[in-house]
Design a protein around this motif. Structure first.
Motif, mmCIF file in Angstrom:
data_model
loop_
_atom_site.group_PDB
_atom_site.id
_atom_site.type_symbol
_atom_site.label_atom_id
_atom_site.label_comp_id
_atom_site.label_asym_id
_atom_site.label_seq_id
_atom_site.Cartn_x
_atom_site.Cartn_y
_atom_site.Cartn_z
ATOM 1 N N GLU A 66 -5.968 -5.481 -3.910
ATOM 2 C CA GLU A 66 -7.161 -6.144 -3.408
ATOM 3 C C GLU A 66 -8.083 -5.185 -2.655
ATOM 4 O O GLU A 66 -9.302 -5.293 -2.729
ATOM 5 C CB GLU A 66 -6.765 -7.297 -2.473
ATOM 6 C CG GLU A 66 -6.010 -8.418 -3.148
ATOM 7 C CD GLU A 66 -6.868 -9.179 -4.144
ATOM 8 O OE1 GLU A 66 -8.075 -9.341 -3.883
ATOM 9 O OE2 GLU A 66 -6.328 -9.604 -5.188
ATOM 10 N N LEU A 67 -7.481 -4.247 -1.926
ATOM 11 C CA LEU A 67 -8.237 -3.284 -1.120
ATOM 12 C C LEU A 67 -7.729 -1.878 -1.431
ATOM 13 O O LEU A 67 -6.924 -1.320 -0.685
ATOM 14 C CB LEU A 67 -8.063 -3.579 0.379
ATOM 15 C CG LEU A 67 -8.414 -4.987 0.872
ATOM 16 C CD1 LEU A 67 -8.026 -5.140 2.341
ATOM 17 C CD2 LEU A 67 -9.897 -5.285 0.675
ATOM 18 N N PRO A 68 -8.158 -1.274 -2.540
ATOM 19 C CA PRO A 68 -7.641 0.053 -2.920
ATOM 20 C C PRO A 68 -7.902 1.088 -1.831
ATOM 21 O O PRO A 68 -9.030 1.289 -1.388
ATOM 22 C CB PRO A 68 -8.430 0.381 -4.193
ATOM 23 C CG PRO A 68 -8.883 -0.938 -4.714
ATOM 24 C CD PRO A 68 -9.131 -1.797 -3.501
ATOM 25 N N PHE A 69 -6.829 1.738 -1.379
ATOM 26 C CA PHE A 69 -6.958 2.772 -0.357
ATOM 27 C C PHE A 69 -6.542 4.117 -0.934
ATOM 28 O O PHE A 69 -6.060 4.203 -2.066
ATOM 29 C CB PHE A 69 -6.131 2.420 0.894
ATOM 30 C CG PHE A 69 -4.703 2.034 0.598
ATOM 31 C CD1 PHE A 69 -3.722 2.994 0.433
ATOM 32 C CD2 PHE A 69 -4.341 0.693 0.496
ATOM 33 C CE1 PHE A 69 -2.405 2.644 0.165
ATOM 34 C CE2 PHE A 69 -3.024 0.324 0.233
ATOM 35 C CZ PHE A 69 -2.064 1.298 0.060
ATOM 36 N N ASP A 70 -6.714 5.171 -0.150
ATOM 37 C CA ASP A 70 -6.465 6.543 -0.614
ATOM 38 C C ASP A 70 -4.969 6.860 -0.514
ATOM 39 O O ASP A 70 -4.473 7.240 0.546
ATOM 40 C CB ASP A 70 -7.282 7.517 0.244
ATOM 41 C CG ASP A 70 -7.226 8.948 -0.287
ATOM 42 O OD1 ASP A 70 -6.446 9.201 -1.233
ATOM 43 O OD2 ASP A 70 -7.951 9.809 0.253
ATOM 44 N N VAL A 71 -4.248 6.737 -1.625
ATOM 45 C CA VAL A 71 -2.803 6.957 -1.636
ATOM 46 C C VAL A 71 -2.432 8.404 -1.313
ATOM 47 O O VAL A 71 -1.507 8.647 -0.532
ATOM 48 C CB VAL A 71 -2.206 6.524 -2.992
ATOM 49 C CG1 VAL A 71 -0.705 6.840 -3.044
ATOM 50 C CG2 VAL A 71 -2.427 5.030 -3.215
ATOM 51 N N PRO A 72 -3.103 9.421 -1.898
ATOM 52 C CA PRO A 72 -2.764 10.804 -1.538
ATOM 53 C C PRO A 72 -2.885 11.083 -0.040
ATOM 54 O O PRO A 72 -2.090 11.828 0.526
ATOM 55 C CB PRO A 72 -3.784 11.632 -2.344
ATOM 56 C CG PRO A 72 -4.102 10.772 -3.515
ATOM 57 C CD PRO A 72 -4.103 9.380 -2.988
ATOM 58 N N SER A 73 -3.887 10.469 0.606
ATOM 59 C CA SER A 73 -4.044 10.660 2.053
ATOM 60 C C SER A 73 -2.850 10.073 2.809
ATOM 61 O O SER A 73 -2.350 10.684 3.763
ATOM 62 C CB SER A 73 -5.338 9.988 2.526
ATOM 63 O OG SER A 73 -5.459 10.055 3.927
ATOM 64 N N ILE A 74 -2.372 8.919 2.352
ATOM 65 C CA ILE A 74 -1.190 8.307 2.966
ATOM 66 C C ILE A 74 0.023 9.208 2.766
ATOM 67 O O ILE A 74 0.848 9.386 3.664
ATOM 68 C CB ILE A 74 -0.919 6.915 2.351
ATOM 69 C CG1 ILE A 74 -2.073 5.956 2.645
ATOM 70 C CG2 ILE A 74 0.397 6.347 2.871
ATOM 71 C CD1 ILE A 74 -2.251 5.612 4.085
ATOM 72 N N GLY A 75 0.142 9.811 1.574
ATOM 73 C CA GLY A 75 1.254 10.711 1.284
ATOM 74 C C GLY A 75 1.259 11.929 2.191
ATOM 75 O O GLY A 75 2.317 12.355 2.674
ATOM 76 N N ARG A 76 0.083 12.496 2.433
ATOM 77 C CA ARG A 76 -0.004 13.668 3.318
ATOM 78 C C ARG A 76 0.374 13.293 4.749
ATOM 79 O O ARG A 76 1.049 14.055 5.450
ATOM 80 C CB ARG A 76 -1.427 14.241 3.274
ATOM 81 C CG ARG A 76 -1.790 14.919 1.955
ATOM 82 C CD ARG A 76 -3.088 15.696 2.060
ATOM 83 N NE ARG A 76 -4.231 14.799 2.262
ATOM 84 C CZ ARG A 76 -4.935 14.243 1.279
ATOM 85 N NH1 ARG A 76 -4.612 14.485 0.007
ATOM 86 N NH2 ARG A 76 -5.969 13.474 1.535
ATOM 87 N N CYS A 77 -0.045 12.113 5.165
ATOM 88 C CA CYS A 77 0.332 11.638 6.504
ATOM 89 C C CYS A 77 1.848 11.470 6.607
ATOM 90 O O CYS A 77 2.454 11.882 7.599
ATOM 91 C CB CYS A 77 -0.374 10.320 6.801
ATOM 92 S SG CYS A 77 0.106 9.542 8.359
ATOM 93 N N LEU A 78 2.451 10.877 5.586
ATOM 94 C CA LEU A 78 3.901 10.663 5.592
ATOM 95 C C LEU A 78 4.655 11.978 5.648
ATOM 96 O O LEU A 78 5.672 12.099 6.355
ATOM 97 C CB LEU A 78 4.313 9.869 4.353
ATOM 98 C CG LEU A 78 5.814 9.604 4.184
ATOM 99 C CD1 LEU A 78 6.365 8.844 5.378
ATOM 100 C CD2 LEU A 78 6.079 8.852 2.885
#
Length: 465
Positions: A394-406
């Motif tokens: 519903e709300l596409p977010f930046d997955v690569p950015s989440i991966g870098r944070c993780l």
């Protein structure tokens, strides 16, 4: 307050009586499924939708849903009183019957309190909702501690909860009255709105049913297959997990109506950015928190709760993973409701909860209370990831950015965990606990700055404003 009561009750009642209390509270939570259903969340969804464009219509939602909530709460409380002896026979715990009779008041008043709090959320009046939640904690804390100090027993503890929730329910109705708008709609509108609330209530009720299976049936099964002592061990792990999940739950509670409102207003990108930021902060907090709980559990449990609760150490360590998954679910699950995807969530919740029930039945007789913890972690982990995915659709977010944070958070957790492990091995008791938590928190704060995970300058500016 939940943490204070956890320590106070475990110390004051002892493991056996506390286990009986925890088992009774699990029964109350199961019956609350029928007294609450999804009425409050369904009403809140429509209040959030209509409050600005059609305030009178939003008020009609309040009037109709409130009547439904009151009738359901009273009916289920009476059923619980009548069936107290039957439940005691099923659980093979005769001493639980009087606790259940008194606790019918918990089902009645907590259901009404929760209705008021969720409705305030629908109005996006988070401040009022927070005040009500704080008052409920204060009332229950004072009444429970007062009654138990007078006579330490499961019955008096439950009586304290009844008085606390009853007081909060009264205050909540007053708060709702202050945010309502005058309603001048006709009977036809009322009938239509009642139908809308009840229709959206169906998938929400399925989700609540599944949630009860996840959170309460495992406790009931531990009590059925083993004994109240094992319930005490398992409940401590669950209570600690839910206590640590408060920040994420607060974040999800505050932001979820905004996701729905922004999407409806065509501001989907803003909502997606907001959710992505909350997901980042959840990872930053809950991955290290899970690691920390695993490492300090063996010194924290006997030091805080007493040596008779050492059987809870392994349970708490396993449920540390539940802490992480609960953090993800707490920011995502409420958002799904306000994004209109309650049906999708209900399907996922039903499947994972059924799996949880089956795993509990298979594992508890074989490996005891540890089996319940394993089942909870596996199934809740699947559910939490599913809710994140539904929000993403519903709300596409930046997955690569989440991966870098993780990735940065994992590095932080490794460094922090190494230091905490060394301290808990070098020292014992309160010394190990205090040093482990203090040094671990210090490393976490420094690493968050060094790895650019938290902007402390922004936090200071926000607090000044």
């Amino acid at each position: 307050m939940a943490g204070v009561l956890l320590v106070f009750l475990t110390r004051s009642l002892g493991a056996e009586s506390y286990g009986l209390l925890a088992l009774a509270i699990s029964v109350f939570a199961f019956f609350r499924l029928f007294s609450e259903m999804g009425i409050a969340r369904s009403a809140a969804r429509y209040v959030a939708e209509f409050k600005s464009s059609e305030p009178a219509k939003a008020d009609t939602v309040v009037v109709e849903s409130r009547l439904l909530a009151i009738v359901a709460a009273i009916a289920v409380a009476l059923i619980l009183v009548v069936s107290a002896d039957v439940i005691a026979d099923v659980l093979d715990e005769p001493s639980i019957a009087p606790v259940i009779v008194v606790g019918s008041g918990i089902v009645l008043f907590y259901s009404l309190h929760q209705y008021n709090r969720i409705l305030l959320q629908g109005y996006e009046n988070v401040i009022a909702s927070a005040k009500l939640h704080a008052l409920e904690a204060l009332f229950t804390g004072l009444f429970v501690i007062g009654f138990v100090l007078y006579e330490p027993s499961a019955v008096t503890a439950v009586l304290g909860y009844v008085f606390g929730y009853g007081s909060a329910a009264i205050v909540g109705f007053v708060m709702i009255a202050r945010v309502r708008s005058p309603d001048e709609t006709g009977e036809r509108d009322r009938s239509e709105i009642r139908y809308q609330v009840l229709r959206y209530n169906v998938p929400l009720t399925v989700t609540r049913l599944s949630d009860v299976v996840d959170r309460q049936v495992d406790i009931l099964l531990v009590g059925y297959f083993i004994n109240p002592l094992a319930v005490a061990f398992y409940t401590i792990g669950k209570e600690i997990s839910q206590l640590v999940s408060v920040p994420a739950a607060s974040l999800g509670f505050a932001l979820s109506p905004t996701y729905g409102a922004d999407k409806a207003a065509g501001r989907g990108k803003n909502a997606a950015a907001l959710y992505q930021e909350s997901l980042n902060k959840t990872l930053i907090f809950y991955v290290p928190a899970a690691v920390g709980i695993i490492l300090v559990a063996d010194v924290a449990i006997p030091s805080i709760f007493g040596d008779e609760y050492t059987g809870a150490i392994v349970v708490v360590q396993i449920l540390a993973l539940f802490v992480f998954f609960e953090g993800l679910a707490s920011i995502s699950s409420p958002a799904v409701d306000y994004l209109g995807r309650a049906r999708s969530k209900a399907i996922v919740k039903f499947i994972t909860s059924l799996g949880n029930l089956i795993l509990n039945i298979l594992l508890i007789p074989v490996v005891g209370v540890v089996g319940a913890a394993i089942a909870t972690v596996i199934t809740h982990g699947l559910y939490s990831f599913a809710t994140v995915y539904i929000v993403y659709t519903e709300l596409p977010f930046d997955v690569p950015s989440i991966g870098r944070c993780l990735l940065r958070v994992l590095v932080l957790s490794f460094v922090m965990g190494t230091a905490v492990h060394g301290l808990t091995q070098a020292f014992t008791g309160y010394t190990a606990l205090i040093l482990g938590v203090t040094i671990g928190t210090g490393i976490w704060l420094f690493a968050c700055h060094a790895l650019d995970l938290i902007d402390y300058g922004e936090i200071v500016t926000m607090l000044k404003n």
